[in-house]
Enzyme design. Structure first.
Site, PDB file in Angstrom:
ATOM      1  N   GLU A   4      39.999  30.436  47.141  1.00 56.28           N
ATOM      2  CA  GLU A   4      39.380  30.425  48.460  1.00 56.28           C
ATOM      3  C   GLU A   4      39.313  29.017  49.040  1.00 56.28           C
ATOM      4  O   GLU A   4      39.615  28.797  50.205  1.00 56.28           O
ATOM      5  CB  GLU A   4      37.965  30.991  48.319  1.00 56.28           C
ATOM      6  CG  GLU A   4      37.290  31.314  49.611  1.00 56.28           C
ATOM      7  CD  GLU A   4      35.893  31.883  49.316  1.00 56.28           C
ATOM      8  OE1 GLU A   4      35.722  32.545  48.281  1.00 56.28           O
ATOM      9  OE2 GLU A   4      34.986  31.639  50.119  1.00 56.28           O
ATOM     10  N   ASP A   5      38.871  28.073  48.226  1.00 54.64           N
ATOM     11  CA  ASP A   5      38.642  26.726  48.741  1.00 54.64           C
ATOM     12  C   ASP A   5      39.606  25.678  48.200  1.00 54.64           C
ATOM     13  O   ASP A   5      39.712  24.589  48.739  1.00 54.64           O
ATOM     14  CB  ASP A   5      37.207  26.280  48.406  1.00 54.64           C
ATOM     15  CG  ASP A   5      36.173  27.189  49.053  1.00 54.64           C
ATOM     16  OD1 ASP A   5      36.324  27.454  50.257  1.00 54.64           O
ATOM     17  OD2 ASP A   5      35.246  27.642  48.360  1.00 54.64           O
TER      18      ASP A   5
END
Ligand code: MN
Length: 487
Positions: free
Chosen positions: A75-76
């Site tokens: 996600e990051d």
């Protein structure tokens, strides 16, 4: 390496192989998050490390800890699904994928949030460990929430923790985690109350300390006198938010709350629990109506203990909790201790296959969420049906029915069968005839009678709390669906 040493130390018995794989995962996460900092100013990988450490402390296995280190790399961070699968295998990849939120582009705002929750639950039904990683992640997010510079965001995250994640931990029987999440969230949402309760707890604790240690000694002596020597006695202080909730219920009368500090007795066997109870009641007079046998009748989240409250003889009143070592572990770590000790539960499962009884609601949830399409309605119903404080009532045959607080016999009837709900004509609670809108309390024995000629009326809609009952009543009374606005 010093960074993963903390994790390895928290694990029960880490092998060289565990050390190698965890080290490898740490380096992978460090690389994937290179150059990223969190809102606290710390390097991002510190969050990955703390999440993994939490998981080690819950007693989780290596795959889960590795997935904890990697939980934000998709996600990051800069990592791909392929890389994870190649490096750490399909299982770890499944876990990481399960906690990853949905793409920002396709979904936005509340919709993204709700769809991500749905995705989380569906992955959880296949492998419980997904949810536990999410909770470990949330715990560290809460512990660092002070670093957030936007007050509205702090409040939103704290509220979500209180309304969704802490109740989830509770339903998994993870008592310690639930308490930690609540106490972290509490001051952001009710700053004044949190300060007041903290003060109150401090005062009480000091006042109790003296007679508590005296009672502690006499208790140990009394048990030893009756041949119980292999006993561990200590005491616990009630958590902040839990005390706050109790104060609200007791209308701020702290004198009515006896378990601010409670003595805890841990003994080897179940037999010893009852023996200890007998010895205690022989020596100190118990308060009537305050003996709870959660060993014979465990709470639906699995909690077991005997609770009693006694007069100490010198003006004090004190709660005593008696349990075995195993029950103690279960109360603190709940399902996590099963995943770790009994094995097998962490493995992927097919729909509904052998889920332990206290997590059957996850399967119920999966079925339930299919019928709730609207985004705002989803969140409202989720909080109502699954995460509100629960009451547990019995059928006349002794089956437990688990309902949200403030439910009535109408909710009860629909929880048994829609036909019973649709034709309920009367109800007896604990053998007494009462009206259909009477609210159910923990431990009530509920007996409903039905009549062919009895049908739902619009009044029932006001009395029913659960989505299931309301949906059925709506159909039966031909009322169009009411839209709930998202707050
Ligand atoms: Mn995270």
């Amino acid at each position: 390496m010093s960074n993963v040493k903390e994790i390895l130390d928290s694990m029960k018995s880490a092998t060289d192989d565990d050390a190698r794989v965890i080290e490898n995962a740490y380096l992978f996460a460090e690389k994937a998050h290179v150059g990223q900092t969190r809102f606290t100013g710390d390097p991002y990988v510190k969050h990955s490390l703390q999440t993994a450490k939490n998981l080690a402390e819950f007693g989780m296995d290596r795959d889960t800890i590795v997935a904890g280190l990697l939980h934000d790399v998709l996600e990051d961070g800069h990592a791909t699904a392929k890389e994870i699968e190649k490096e750490f295998g399909r299982r770890v990849f499944f876990l990481v994928e399960g906690v990853t939120k949905l793409g920002k582009l396709k979904y936005q705002g509340v919709e993204r949030h709700v769809e991500s929750l749905r995705k989380l639950f569906i992955a959880t039904a296949q492998d419980m460990r997904v949810l536990i990683i999410k909770l470990a992640d949330r715990l560290h997010n809460m512990q660092t929430l002070h670093g957030h510079n936007r007050e509205d965001k702090q409040k939103r995250i704290a509220l979500e923790t209180l309304e969704i994640y802490a109740p989830l931990a509770d339903r998994l029987g993870m008592g310690r985690l639930k308490g930690e999440l609540e106490d972290e969230a509490f001051p952001y949402l009710y700053p004044q109350e949190a300060r007041r309760v903290k003060e109150l707890l401090k005062e009480r604790r000091q006042a109790n300390e003296k007679y508590l240690s005296k009672f502690h000694r006499s208790l140990q002596k009394e048990l030893a006198h009756h041949g119980m020597k292999n006993v561990h006695v200590d005491y616990r202080v009630k958590r902040l938010f839990s005390l706050y909730k109790k104060l609200v219920r007791a209308k701020s009368d702290i004198e009515k709350i006896y378990d601010i500090t409670a003595v805890r007795i841990i003994v080897p066997t179940i037999e010893d629990c009852y023996k200890a109870l007998g010895i205690i009641h022989g020596a100190w007079r118990p308060l009537p109506g305050r003996i709870k046998d959660y060993i014979a009748l465990p709470k639906p989240n699995g909690y077991q203990s005997i609770h009693t409250t006694v007069f100490t003889g010198d003006g004090g009143i004190i709660e005593i909790q008696i349990r075995t070592e195993e029950m103690h572990k279960e109360a603190e770590f709940g399902i996590a201790s099963h995943l770790a000790y009994k094995g097998g539960m962490g493995k992927p499962r097919k729909k509904g296959e052998n889920l332990p009884k206290n997590v059957l609601w996850i399967q119920q949830f999966i079925d339930w969420q299919k019928h709730v399409s609207e985004t705002g309605e989803f969140l409202e119903n989720l909080k109502m049906d699954f995460f509100k404080d629960r009451v547990f009532v019995f059928t006349p045959k002794g089956d437990v029915i688990d309902l949200p607080e403030d439910s009535t016999s109408i909710d009860f009837a629909y929880a048994i069968h829609s036909d019973i709900g649709n034709h309920i004509s009367g109800v007896k609670i604990n053998g007494k005839l009462v009206s259909l809108d009477s609210k159910l309390k923990n431990g009530d024995i509920v007996e409903v009678t039905t009549k062919k000629g009895s049908h739902p009326t619009s009044k029932w809609m006001e009395w029913a709390k659960t989505t299931l009952a309301r949906k059925n009543i709506r159909v039966a009374t031909h009322k169009p669906a009411q839209k709930t606005k998202f707050k």
